[in-house]
Design a protein around this motif. Structure first.
Motif, PDB file in Angstrom:
ATOM      1  N   GLN A 412       0.800  -1.220  -0.174  1.00 49.50           N
ATOM      2  CA  GLN A 412      -0.084  -0.032   0.063  1.00 49.50           C
ATOM      3  C   GLN A 412       0.807   1.393  -0.037  1.00 49.50           C
ATOM      4  O   GLN A 412       1.476   1.306   0.879  1.00 49.50           O
ATOM      5  N   THR A 413       0.935   1.976  -1.244  1.00 44.02           N
ATOM      6  CA  THR A 413       1.973   3.267  -1.312  1.00 44.02           C
ATOM      7  C   THR A 413       0.836   4.306  -1.253  1.00 44.02           C
ATOM      8  O   THR A 413      -0.276   4.128  -1.317  1.00 44.02           O
ATOM      9  N   PRO A 414       1.652   5.393  -1.272  1.00 41.49           N
ATOM     10  CA  PRO A 414       0.759   6.943  -1.079  1.00 41.49           C
ATOM     11  C   PRO A 414       0.134   7.097  -2.604  1.00 41.49           C
ATOM     12  O   PRO A 414      -0.801   7.903  -2.735  1.00 41.49           O
ATOM     13  N   TRP A 415       0.823   6.234  -3.656  1.00 36.33           N
ATOM     14  CA  TRP A 415       0.292   6.471  -4.916  1.00 36.33           C
ATOM     15  C   TRP A 415      -1.053   5.416  -5.270  1.00 36.33           C
ATOM     16  O   TRP A 415      -1.860   5.586  -6.159  1.00 36.33           O
ATOM     17  N   GLY A 416      -1.338   4.267  -4.516  1.00 36.39           N
ATOM     18  CA  GLY A 416      -2.220   3.356  -4.476  1.00 36.39           C
ATOM     19  C   GLY A 416      -1.344   1.968  -4.307  1.00 36.39           C
ATOM     20  O   GLY A 416      -0.398   1.845  -4.050  1.00 36.39           O
ATOM     21  N   ALA A 417      -2.369   0.925  -4.353  1.00 36.57           N
ATOM     22  CA  ALA A 417      -1.589  -0.495  -4.338  1.00 36.57           C
ATOM     23  C   ALA A 417      -0.821  -0.786  -5.280  1.00 36.57           C
ATOM     24  O   ALA A 417      -0.948  -0.370  -6.563  1.00 36.57           O
ATOM     25  N   ALA A 418      -0.004  -1.588  -4.822  1.00 29.29           N
ATOM     26  CA  ALA A 418       1.048  -2.435  -6.015  1.00 29.29           C
ATOM     27  C   ALA A 418       1.484  -3.682  -5.737  1.00 29.29           C
ATOM     28  O   ALA A 418       1.671  -4.043  -4.353  1.00 29.29           O
ATOM     29  N   HIS A 419       2.196  -4.349  -6.512  1.00 31.02           N
ATOM     30  CA  HIS A 419       2.797  -5.572  -6.255  1.00 31.02           C
ATOM     31  C   HIS A 419       4.364  -5.204  -6.218  1.00 31.02           C
ATOM     32  O   HIS A 419       4.688  -4.412  -6.862  1.00 31.02           O
ATOM     33  N   ARG A 420       5.114  -6.061  -5.410  1.00 27.11           N
ATOM     34  CA  ARG A 420       6.543  -6.112  -5.598  1.00 27.11           C
ATOM     35  C   ARG A 420       6.743  -7.560  -5.916  1.00 27.11           C
ATOM     36  O   ARG A 420       6.269  -8.504  -5.470  1.00 27.11           O
ATOM     37  N   HIS A 422       9.000 -10.992  -6.283  1.00 30.30           N
ATOM     38  CA  HIS A 422       9.819 -11.630  -5.394  1.00 30.30           C
ATOM     39  C   HIS A 422      11.054 -11.231  -5.576  1.00 30.30           C
ATOM     40  O   HIS A 422      11.807 -10.706  -6.161  1.00 30.30           O
ATOM     41  N   VAL A 423      11.995 -11.164  -4.338  1.00 30.46           N
ATOM     42  CA  VAL A 423      13.231 -10.852  -4.225  1.00 30.46           C
ATOM     43  C   VAL A 423      14.166 -12.030  -4.990  1.00 30.46           C
ATOM     44  O   VAL A 423      13.828 -13.048  -4.644  1.00 30.46           O
ATOM     45  N   PRO A 424      15.338 -11.372  -5.587  1.00 31.77           N
ATOM     46  CA  PRO A 424      16.001 -12.531  -6.470  1.00 31.77           C
ATOM     47  C   PRO A 424      17.059 -13.288  -5.371  1.00 31.77           C
ATOM     48  O   PRO A 424      17.423 -14.318  -5.818  1.00 31.77           O
ATOM     49  N   LEU A 425      17.055 -12.876  -4.453  1.00 28.29           N
ATOM     50  CA  LEU A 425      18.119 -13.182  -3.275  1.00 28.29           C
ATOM     51  C   LEU A 425      17.500 -14.068  -2.350  1.00 28.29           C
ATOM     52  O   LEU A 425      16.665 -13.709  -1.544  1.00 28.29           O
ATOM     53  N   LYS A 426      17.854 -15.203  -2.192  1.00 31.73           N
ATOM     54  CA  LYS A 426      17.443 -16.144  -0.788  1.00 31.73           C
ATOM     55  C   LYS A 426      18.768 -16.385  -0.148  1.00 31.73           C
ATOM     56  O   LYS A 426      19.832 -16.818  -0.451  1.00 31.73           O
ATOM     57  N   ILE A 427      18.847 -16.123   1.205  1.00 29.93           N
ATOM     58  CA  ILE A 427      19.730 -16.252   2.209  1.00 29.93           C
ATOM     59  C   ILE A 427      18.934 -17.162   3.399  1.00 29.93           C
ATOM     60  O   ILE A 427      17.941 -16.635   4.038  1.00 29.93           O
ATOM     61  N   THR A 428      19.417 -18.425   3.521  1.00 30.58           N
ATOM     62  CA  THR A 428      18.854 -19.372   4.468  1.00 30.58           C
ATOM     63  C   THR A 428      18.688 -18.847   5.780  1.00 30.58           C
ATOM     64  O   THR A 428      19.591 -18.368   6.552  1.00 30.58           O
ATOM     65  N   GLY A 429      17.164 -18.519   5.982  1.00 25.19           N
ATOM     66  CA  GLY A 429      16.871 -18.428   7.565  1.00 25.19           C
ATOM     67  C   GLY A 429      16.806 -16.711   7.537  1.00 25.19           C
ATOM     68  O   GLY A 429      16.484 -16.244   8.632  1.00 25.19           O
ATOM     69  N   THR A 430      17.190 -16.029   6.503  1.00 20.28           N
ATOM     70  CA  THR A 430      17.266 -14.635   6.506  1.00 20.28           C
ATOM     71  C   THR A 430      16.484 -14.064   5.362  1.00 20.28           C
ATOM     72  O   THR A 430      16.978 -13.612   4.278  1.00 20.28           O
ATOM     73  N   PRO A 431      15.147 -13.470   5.566  1.00 23.33           N
ATOM     74  CA  PRO A 431      14.334 -13.028   4.572  1.00 23.33           C
ATOM     75  C   PRO A 431      14.780 -11.737   4.229  1.00 23.33           C
ATOM     76  O   PRO A 431      15.130 -10.995   5.264  1.00 23.33           O
ATOM     77  N   VAL A 432      14.943 -11.320   2.997  1.00 25.54           N
ATOM     78  CA  VAL A 432      15.057  -9.865   2.421  1.00 25.54           C
ATOM     79  C   VAL A 432      13.806  -9.327   2.423  1.00 25.54           C
ATOM     80  O   VAL A 432      13.080  -9.564   1.711  1.00 25.54           O
ATOM     81  N   GLN A 433      13.251  -8.496   3.435  1.00 21.22           N
ATOM     82  CA  GLN A 433      11.857  -8.107   3.413  1.00 21.22           C
ATOM     83  C   GLN A 433      11.770  -6.654   4.091  1.00 21.22           C
ATOM     84  O   GLN A 433      12.717  -6.251   4.819  1.00 21.22           O
ATOM     85  N   TRP A 434      10.764  -5.717   3.773  1.00 18.51           N
ATOM     86  CA  TRP A 434      10.741  -4.498   4.413  1.00 18.51           C
ATOM     87  C   TRP A 434       9.604  -4.227   5.313  1.00 18.51           C
ATOM     88  O   TRP A 434       8.496  -4.580   4.757  1.00 18.51           O
ATOM     89  N   LYS A 435       9.846  -3.508   6.108  1.00 19.88           N
ATOM     90  CA  LYS A 435       8.511  -3.042   6.907  1.00 19.88           C
ATOM     91  C   LYS A 435       7.876  -1.867   6.790  1.00 19.88           C
ATOM     92  O   LYS A 435       6.672  -1.828   6.835  1.00 19.88           O
ATOM     93  N   LEU A 436       8.350  -0.916   5.910  1.00 19.97           N
ATOM     94  CA  LEU A 436       7.997   0.144   5.278  1.00 19.97           C
ATOM     95  C   LEU A 436       7.721   0.161   3.797  1.00 19.97           C
ATOM     96  O   LEU A 436       8.407  -0.232   2.974  1.00 19.97           O
ATOM     97  N   ALA A 437       6.373   0.460   3.454  1.00 20.71           N
ATOM     98  CA  ALA A 437       6.213   0.590   1.918  1.00 20.71           C
ATOM     99  C   ALA A 437       7.005   1.843   1.308  1.00 20.71           C
ATOM    100  O   ALA A 437       7.327   2.847   2.315  1.00 20.71           O
ATOM    101  N   ALA A 438       6.993   1.963   0.328  1.00 21.23           N
ATOM    102  CA  ALA A 438       7.570   3.240  -0.492  1.00 21.23           C
ATOM    103  C   ALA A 438       6.876   4.342  -0.241  1.00 21.23           C
ATOM    104  O   ALA A 438       5.652   4.267   0.266  1.00 21.23           O
ATOM    105  N   CYS A 439       7.521   5.505   0.003  1.00 23.66           N
ATOM    106  CA  CYS A 439       6.919   6.679   0.593  1.00 23.66           C
ATOM    107  C   CYS A 439       7.370   7.834  -0.643  1.00 23.66           C
ATOM    108  O   CYS A 439       8.242   7.992  -1.308  1.00 23.66           O
TER     109      CYS A 439
END
Length: 449
Positions: A412-420, A422-439
């Motif tokens: 949910q961005t200030p401009w409207g909903a969007a899909h992201r 999937h992240v191209p990098l997998k680190i075992t046990g360590t998801p690359v993920q973001w708490k904050l949407a784009a702003c």
């Protein structure tokens, strides 16, 4: 791929270990763009893996998806019912001069004004083309640069090798590390799930390369605070590049804002900046002054054309470096085209961004381990040399995007909903993920959480 990966691992002082790359296909190019995407993302992941090994004794496995790496080197966001503004100003682009090709970069209003101060006001590309055609390309490049603008004539790789700036860049390492003494060793506040939790990153970068680095660090738990000047905007890339960050504005020519900035700097663990070599110095924040204000600060910076030679302070962008260094010329020859043929994506920006992130994490690991502090310098032109010297890559086409590529969560961005994607990098046990949407830029206060 192996040569690219091992070259970057050596530059970062990482182990020369193979990293699996899944899926098939590559972006169509005269150069190994998909391989560069995979290798640069992989070493950023390897830096994380080695940090976790240092702190926990466990070495996580890594994997990079070729298709997703290629897509992320373009854009990861897929708007739902709205559109990202155009990336380019209407008159930005390549033009035929009297004796060859030149590129004008006019995205920023002051850069367009500089070009028009030389060529006259231009309502559209046709008007600009007629004026450029009256100039010799070298004369126009110098005139626009002297006016404070951004331009690059198209040179071949051989011409770049003979140019004083090409020679200067060739003599530079891919990443220039320097040590700045020793402080107390930092206490690691992270975890396997969020290795960079508790790390404060002051992001002074704009457009693509630096923001790629800070986006990656934010995806591993870092608190990233981006600072922009009061009137700066880059609507075509903000939805892509502010993911995971808080964004504030400060005027470093204003006394009160300078005080706020210096307090932010004192509390930062990492600073990223993409200013020209002399720009922060002119503002009173040279490398020496930054270290004085914030002893122990990890300082990672980039510029366009390298850190030595006559162009070290020249304004530049990915598309301009492609023209200067021979990439656009080689693409034209490879495709038998009648005009400059750049890379299919802004690969120099994205790759340099991931190398910046890897450098920051490598320096952080040293600070956590021994208290040693340091800095790293990178440039788009030096990344271009890495790409050019590794030649062509895989010619197999990438499979087109489909619903499988859509992000697992709607953002949910200030401009409207969007899909992201999937992240191209997998680190075992360590998801690359973001708490904050784009702003939007300037959405937050200039303070640490």
């Amino acid at each position: 791929m192996t040569d690219l990966l091992t070259s970057i691992q050596a530059a970062l002082g990482l182990l020369h270990s193979p990293i699996p790359f899944t899926s098939t296909g590559a972006l169509p190019s005269a150069f190994a763009v998909t391989e560069l995407a995979c290798a640069s993302i992989a070493v950023a992941g390897q830096a994380v893996s080695q940090l976790l090994h240092q702190q926990t004794g466990r070495l996580p496995g890594l994997e990079v998806d070729r298709r997703l790496a290629s897509f992320w080197f373009s854009t990861s966001i897929r708007p739902m019912g709205w559109s990202v503004p155009p990336l380019w100003d209407p008159i930005a682009g390549d033009y035929a001069a009297k004796d060859g090709w030149i590129r004008l970069h006019t995205n920023a209003p002051h850069h367009r004004a500089a070009a028009e101060s030389v060529l006259g006001a231009c309502a559209d590309r046709a008007a600009m083309a007629s004026k450029v055609a009256q100039w010799a390309k070298s004369d126009l490049e110098q005139a626009v640069v002297d006016a404070g603008g951004c331009a690059a004539e198209m040179r071949s790789w051989e011409q770049w090798q003979a140019h004083p700036q090409g020679q200067a860049v060739n003599a530079e390492p891919l990443i220039q590390f320097a040590q700045h003494g020793r402080q107390h060793a930092l206490l690691w506040q992270g975890s396997v799930a969020q290795p960079l939790a508790g790390i404060k990153v002051l992001d002074l970068t704009r457009v693509l390369a630096g923001p790629v680095a800070s986006r990656f660090l934010a995806g591993l738990g870092a608190d990233v605070l981006r600072i922009d000047p009061p009137t700066w905007n880059e609507p075509g890339v903000v939805p892509e590049m502010t993911l995971g960050k808080r964004c504030a504005r400060l005027d470093l020519n204003d006394k009160a804002d300078r005080s706020i900035f210096e307090n932010l700097l004192k509390d930062a663990d990492i600073v990223l900046h993409g200013y020209r070599a002399d720009a922060l110095q002119h503002l009173g924040y040279s490398s020496t002054e930054r270290q004085r204000l914030a002893p122990g600060l990890i300082d990672v910076c980039l510029n366009a054309y390298g850190w030595s030679g006559p162009w070290q302070n020249r304004r530049g962008f990915d598309s301009l470096v492609q023209m200067s260094s021979g990439i656009a010329d080689a693409g034209m020859r490879c495709k038998r085209a009648d005009k400059p043929t750049p890379l299919p994506v802004q690969a120099l920006d994205h790759a340099t961004g991931y190398l910046m992130a890897a450098s920051a994490i490598t320096l952080l690991a040293e600070r956590l381990n021994s208290g040693k502090t340091g800095s790293a310098r990178l440039s788009l032109a030096r990344t271009a040399k890495l790409l050019i010297e590794n030649g062509r890559g895989d010619d197999a086409p990438l499979r087109a995007e489909d619903e499988h590529d859509q992000g697992m969560l709607v953002e949910q961005t200030p401009w409207g909903a969007a899909h992201r994607l999937h992240v191209p990098l997998k680190i075992t046990g360590t998801p690359v993920q973001w708490k904050l949407a784009a702003c939007k830029l300037g959405s937050h206060r200039a303070q640490w959480w």
